[in-house]
Scaffold this motif. Sequence first.
Motif, PDB file in Angstrom:
ATOM      1  N   ASP A  87      52.348 -29.811 -77.858  1.00 24.53           N
ATOM      2  CA  ASP A  87      51.551 -29.628 -76.641  1.00 24.53           C
ATOM      3  C   ASP A  87      50.440 -28.595 -76.833  1.00 24.53           C
TER       4      ASP A  87
ATOM      5  N   SER B 179      57.435 -21.541 -68.884  1.00 23.91           N
ATOM      6  CA  SER B 179      57.349 -21.609 -70.355  1.00 23.91           C
ATOM      7  C   SER B 179      58.650 -22.165 -70.933  1.00 23.91           C
TER       8      SER B 179
ATOM      9  N   PHE C  50      51.733 -20.666 -74.655  1.00 23.97           N
ATOM     10  CA  PHE C  50      51.385 -21.647 -73.614  1.00 23.97           C
ATOM     11  C   PHE C  50      50.884 -20.933 -72.350  1.00 23.97           C
TER      12      PHE C  50
ATOM     13  N   SER D  20      52.134 -26.495 -67.342  1.00 24.97           N
ATOM     14  CA  SER D  20      52.944 -27.715 -67.422  1.00 24.97           C
ATOM     15  C   SER D  20      54.045 -27.687 -66.365  1.00 24.97           C
TER      16      SER D  20
ATOM     17  N   TYR E  99      57.818 -27.739 -72.613  1.00 26.95           N
ATOM     18  CA  TYR E  99      56.787 -27.827 -73.652  1.00 26.95           C
ATOM     19  C   TYR E  99      57.371 -28.344 -74.964  1.00 26.95           C
ATOM     20  N   LYS E 100      56.669 -29.313 -75.539  1.00 23.56           N
ATOM     21  CA  LYS E 100      57.014 -29.817 -76.867  1.00 23.56           C
ATOM     22  C   LYS E 100      56.119 -29.114 -77.889  1.00 23.56           C
TER      23      LYS E 100
ATOM     24  N   HIS F 237      60.613 -25.989 -81.734  1.00 26.02           N
ATOM     25  CA  HIS F 237      61.033 -25.095 -80.644  1.00 26.02           C
ATOM     26  C   HIS F 237      62.547 -24.945 -80.685  1.00 26.02           C
TER      27      HIS F 237
ATOM     28  N   LEU G  86      60.864 -24.390 -73.052  1.00 27.06           N
ATOM     29  CA  LEU G  86      60.628 -25.068 -74.333  1.00 27.06           C
ATOM     30  C   LEU G  86      61.603 -26.227 -74.507  1.00 27.06           C
TER      31      LEU G  86
ATOM     32  N   ASP H  57      57.022 -18.666 -76.811  1.00 25.21           N
ATOM     33  CA  ASP H  57      56.616 -19.507 -75.673  1.00 25.21           C
ATOM     34  C   ASP H  57      55.318 -18.998 -75.047  1.00 25.21           C
TER      35      ASP H  57
END
Length: 293
Positions: free
Chosen positions: A117, A261, A105, A109, A113-114, A211, A263, A102
């Motif tokens: 992303d 973070s 990132f 966001s 998170y996808k 993920h 996921l 993770d």
Amino acid sequence: MTILVSGKNGQLGHCLVDRLNFSDLDYISLDKKEMDITKYDETARIIGEIKPRVIINTAAYTDVEKSEIDKKDAILANESGPENLSKICKKIDTPLIHISTDYVFDGRSEIPYKPEDDVNPKSFYGMSKLAGEQRIQENCDSYMIIRTSWLFSEYGKNFLKTMLKISKQKKTIDVICDQIGCPTYAGHLADAILKPIKKISENNFDSGIYHYAGDQECSWFEFTNEIFFVANNLGYIEKIPNLNKILAKDFQAKAKRPNYSVLDSSKFCKAFGVNPSNWKESLPDVIKSAVLA
Ligand SMILES: NC(=O)c1ccc[n+]([C@@H]2O[C@H](COP(=O)([O-])OP(=O)(O)OC[C@H]3O[C@@H](n4cnc5c(N)ncnc54)[C@H](OP(=O)(O)O)[C@@H]3O)[C@@H](O)[C@H]2O)c1
């Protein structure tokens, strides 16, 4: 079909081996002394002898703080190692399952998170892991990169074990309350990897990034509260220490980490019929095993 697991002495490596021992799957697991993934020739020779049908790479340099100093070692294990494996996998037409993080990132966001992303790591560890992802994507066609987060287990070094240890030593503990993520039990991740392993070994899956993480988000502070609540109920902690909420900016860390973070595991879970890690449910057994170990 033989499955090859690298980094067998790590948390995830241990959890995979535990499960493989109770399965009918044929496997070989190797530690760093037996196969150092940063050494191309040695790794290519060993893999050439084993002729695995799928490789699961759990090996990595995972110390986020030390990565800021030992940059060369972090890059070797997290970028060059996966690059070597991906080139070898391409040559022998073997799918590669690789674990990432993770921390690729930046945490800006506000929704989970996808896999597709935008990435923007804040730490050197995150950068080195992202570089590993990129080398795999460049070098082999059949791969599954699984990003996970906040791994804990009965094995190795992790947040849960550190907190249990500190609870015996300190009356008050400072814990960060403004970083949010999903704890993930490494045993659940191992189960999730092994469920579709036959499909993956037959190349019957979509290569790409996935993920897989915990089903409930929390802060480190909330995670600590859960750990201590369960450990206290089980009688492993007589008195729960006072927990003091602190902000990440006031914690002396060398590495910057994302504030958020979380996921989204839905792509992986839909594709392979598994559930995200119910980490709260795993806590009693993990704590029992961690205390006994
Ligand atoms: N831990 C987390 O919170 C977390 C979060 C997100 C993603 N991940 C990712 O999940 C994966 C598994 O993590 P983990 O917690 O199981 O890690 P871990 O417990 O630190 O285990 C990593 C293992 O890799 C080995 N290793 C290091 N360099 C190697 C090399 N050059 N060749 C072969 N083996 C090597 C280590 O051996 P030595 O100990 O002998 O060096 C260690 O046994 C990693 O890819 C990690 O980046 C972890």
